[in-house]
Design a protein around this motif. Structure first.
Motif, PDB file in Angstrom:
ATOM      1  N   TRP A 115      -8.373   6.646  -1.866  1.00 34.53           N
ATOM      2  CA  TRP A 115      -8.503   5.611  -2.904  1.00 34.53           C
ATOM      3  C   TRP A 115      -9.714   4.718  -2.589  1.00 34.53           C
ATOM      4  O   TRP A 115     -10.581   4.505  -3.442  1.00 34.53           O
ATOM      5  CB  TRP A 115      -7.215   4.778  -2.983  1.00 34.53           C
ATOM      6  N   TYR A 130      -3.717   5.042  -9.347  1.00 30.21           N
ATOM      7  CA  TYR A 130      -4.114   3.675  -8.980  1.00 30.21           C
ATOM      8  C   TYR A 130      -4.618   2.817 -10.135  1.00 30.21           C
ATOM      9  O   TYR A 130      -4.642   1.597 -10.023  1.00 30.21           O
ATOM     10  CB  TYR A 130      -5.153   3.705  -7.851  1.00 30.21           C
ATOM     11  N   LEU A 160       0.816  -1.224   0.000  1.00 32.22           N
ATOM     12  CA  LEU A 160       0.000   0.000   0.000  1.00 32.22           C
ATOM     13  C   LEU A 160       0.848   1.271   0.000  1.00 32.22           C
ATOM     14  O   LEU A 160       0.343   2.358  -0.275  1.00 32.22           O
ATOM     15  CB  LEU A 160      -0.959   0.000   1.200  1.00 32.22           C
ATOM     16  N   THR A 210      -4.419   6.202   0.706  1.00 37.51           N
ATOM     17  CA  THR A 210      -5.096   4.901   0.660  1.00 37.51           C
ATOM     18  C   THR A 210      -6.572   5.041   1.033  1.00 37.51           C
ATOM     19  O   THR A 210      -7.439   4.391   0.439  1.00 37.51           O
ATOM     20  CB  THR A 210      -4.381   3.927   1.624  1.00 37.51           C
TER      21      THR A 210
END
Lengths: 247, 247
Positions: A85, B193, A39, A82
């Protein structure tokens, strides 16, 4: 990594810049460092502008490396990217807790150290500033770090303009424990610390500070109980403000 | 450090031992890593005995690397040695607080990463076990870690018996911020991503887990909010038991 054997902290740098392409290449190479679940729970804030270095300097107790270095790098534990996301992908993140902070801090510190090892191999000098977690709130304000981002390490980086002597280290036997923790008896403490205490520079250090022992220089002057406990409270408050203490 | 470019986590090892002399040399070389006030706030527990690996295995969710590796290394944040040194030298230590834990964890993680960089240069394979802070109490019990010692990282170490493919990483632009934090818009999240989400292995990962998105595999299965929060509570309790939460 032959450079590791003569590795020294460098606090004085020449005026030569660290080029953008070299910095970028090193930051990219360091990405090979292991990371939780791939990650990459870190971000790096690159400070080159004099005005930004001046803003950061007080947080680092105005140590001259901050304004004297070509680049200042602030390595952050970052669960924000993260989390965003996940939120953008119909997923429900739960990373606003202390465990997640320590996961991200771990990722960030491992990454930082690979970066330093790579930079030193290129002939660059680095100085690790432990002050980052002493005054994290001031750094957060200067760098505009949002929720779920917490600075954990700062490196000043530049081309060396000094060649200090190699600092001493404890004998490797003092840090190795076979199978279970081998606790330190007074005799083992003596064996491991006496060589350090007998170095001329350390004797001098004790003398100019009017102390009886080298340990007292640390406990009474450099890292006192009172200062540690006050900064510890601030650190926990800042962690909470950055959103990392749901549990 | 040319090895960094092809660095992979190694989970399968040959039966060949990592010799005592090589391990010792690497642990000693890694001591050049920067450390707070040159205090070296870390210890390493070396596990070679099969019975000790078996004791550690459950704490690491029985991942086969623990019993399959020649050596398991547990890197600990250690303020105990420094505290005992001070107590033996008529000095009053004050390192039983959260700030001091994070200082020692930082020292330990930087040291751990230099060790890994050095070991990989020798051709050794390593696997970083993030489970260390998930089940720290079980590790403390197995390794008999006293007050002011806290495990923060575990490495399995051995001669590689596999050659996995290189794992992907985010583009370096996703982790670099110039001068101030450059927050992540949905468009930037997509740009950073999407390449990862479109890898065949990740598409497969989503499919076999019956999820809609890769992020959901992380939030719903690998690192869930519920598990994180429960482990976070345990971690804070263990930190308190190890004496690191006076403030």
């Amino acid at each position: 990594m032959k450079t590791i054997n003569s590795r020294k902290t460098i606090r004085k740098y020449t005026k030569r810049d660290v080029s953008e392409s070299l910095l970028r290449a090193l930051l990219e190479k360091a990405e090979r460092t292991p990371t939780m679940g791939n990650l990459q729970l870190y971000s790096v804030i690159v400070t080159r502008k004099a005005e930004m270095k001046a803003k950061l300097a007080p947080a680092h107790f105005n140590q001259p490396m901050v304004e004297g270095a070509s680049v200042v790098l602030t390595f952050c534990a970052d669960f924000r990217r993260t989390t965003l996301w996940a939120e953008n992908r119909n997923a429900t993140p739960g990373y606003d807790n202390f465990l997640s902070f320590l996961n991200a801090a771990t990722d960030s510190l491992l990454y930082c150290q690979t970066f330093c090892n790579l930079a030193e191999e290129e002939g660059l000098g680095t100085c690790f500033l432990g002050t980052t977690i002493y005054n994290s709130k001031a750094i957060i304000d200067a760098l505009q770090l949002p929720r779920l981002v917490m600075p954990v390490a700062t490196i000043t980086l530049g081309w060396p303009d000094e060649d200090p002597t190699l600092s001493d280290r404890l004998p490797v036997d003092s840090i190795i424990h076979n199978e279970t923790y081998n606790d330190y008896t007074p005799a083992r403490i003596d064996a491991f610390y006496t060589p350090k205490e007998q170095l001329e520079e350390n004797k001098h250090f004790v003398e100019i500070n009017n102390k009886e022992t080298l340990a007292q220089v640390f406990t009474d002057l450099r890292y006192t109980k009172e200062a540690n406990e006050a900064m510890s409270k601030e650190l926990l408050k800042t962690l909470e403000e950055q959103g990392f203490t749901k549990n």
